[in-house]
Scaffold this active site. Structure first.
Site, mmCIF file in Angstrom:
data_model
loop_
_atom_site.group_PDB
_atom_site.id
_atom_site.type_symbol
_atom_site.label_atom_id
_atom_site.label_comp_id
_atom_site.label_asym_id
_atom_site.label_seq_id
_atom_site.Cartn_x
_atom_site.Cartn_y
_atom_site.Cartn_z
ATOM 1 C CG ASP A 1 60.394 29.732 21.191
ATOM 2 O OD1 ASP A 1 59.820 29.902 20.108
ATOM 3 O OD2 ASP A 1 60.971 28.667 21.489
ATOM 4 C CB ILE A 2 62.606 34.846 19.434
ATOM 5 C CG1 ILE A 2 62.115 35.857 20.484
ATOM 6 C CG2 ILE A 2 63.069 35.557 18.168
ATOM 7 C CD1 ILE A 2 63.222 36.714 21.058
ATOM 8 C CD GLU B 1 65.415 30.902 22.369
ATOM 9 O OE1 GLU B 1 65.518 29.977 21.541
ATOM 10 O OE2 GLU B 1 66.201 31.034 23.327
#
Length: 293
Positions: A171-172, A214
């Site tokens: 994920d970001i 995300e």
């Protein structure tokens, strides 16, 4: 299957006229009314938050009168109406009236429409509805539903033939901060851009999907633990080095990744996902922008 159903389904007089004249429509592929079709049957067709528009998009980042589609002599054009957040055609801001081609993406605030045109518009629409069941509308990579079906199928296959299967989840980093500082449209841009950067590196026999928010996943059949980890490190570096720029502003983006390999006691996708997700959170707790396997 969808094409066969289209041929035997009785369609309305309006749909018959569309097929005969090659008229056009917009299909919402991301936003409040996912999958809804809007037939462009007037010379001017407006999109905005106000209820007087032909297409009403009830989102805060959509202006009251946001954009207009003009239909002239069988051709459609899009123009922004001085909106606060702009109108985008295939991720390029619309600065003047621009012609539309079938398959184009029109982004209005937090919603995305796909423009369809031609004599086979009903077939195209049914195909688009099918795509919405397996593809994420924002990023245009596979969605969670497709990923889960793919993972279950590959787990069974690799168990039967005693072959390796690797799962990457990432994920970001600090995505909420990206949204808070730059706005949700910038956040949408980052999600789409990361998807485009990585999908070019994923092989056809692998599965790249948006898991939610995300978070993304990559399933790698028969890659082996070392290759999976090397690939995870490669995409981590690609994202870190990529120049993310939204409306002239640079956004520094990194990702954290967890890698797991299927073991003999894993019989359900959720077991496999939990193992990769645990490594992802180890990467985040260790400082982010790293790979843990």
């Amino acid at each position: 299957m969808a094409g066969q159903e289209t041929r035997v389904t009785k369609i309305s007089k309006l749909q018959e006229r569309i097929a005969a004249t090659g008229e056009s429509c917009l299909v919402q592929i991301h936003g409040p009314e996912l999958g809804k079709k809007f037939v462009i049957d007037e010379e001017e067709f407006t999109i905005g938050r106000d209820v007087k528009n032909n297409i009403v998009v009830d989102l805060d980042n959509v202006s009251r009168r946001h954009a207009k589609i003009s239909n002239r002599q069988g051709k459609c054009f899009v123009v922004d109406l001085g909106s606060t957040n702009g109108t985008y055609l295939n991720d390029e801001e619309v600065l003047e009236e621009t012609p539309l081609r079938s398959g184009d993406y029109v982004k209005v605030g937090g919603s995305i429409f796909k423009f369809l045109s031609g004599g086979n518009i009903e077939t195209l629409y049914h195909e688009e509805i099918y795509q919405l069941t397996i593809v994420d509308g924002l990023t245009q990579v596979n969605n969670k539903r497709y990923f889960l079906e793919y993972l279950e199928r590959e787990m069974g296959r690799c168990h039967r033939y005693n072959r390796s299967l690797s799962l990457i989840m990432f994920d970001i980093d600090h995505f909420k901060k990206i949204n808070d500082v730059n706005g949700h449209l910038a956040g949408d841009y980052v999600l789409r851009e990361i998807a485009q950067v990585i999908r070019q590196r994923v092989r056809k026999e692998e599965c790249f999907a948006r898991y939610g928010g995300e978070e993304f996943t990559i399933v790698m059949p028969e890659a082996g633990p070392e290759n999976a980890r090397r690939f995870a490190e490669k995409i981590r570096k690609m994202v870190e080095d990529h120049g993310f720029s939204f409306e002239g502003k640079q956004i520094h983006v990194t990702i954290s990744l967890g890698v797991s390999d299927m073991t003999g006691d894993m019989t359900e996708p959720l077991q496999f996902i939990k193992a990769a997700d645990a490594n992802l959170y180890k990467a985040k707790r260790a400082g982010r922008n790293r790979v843990v396997s």
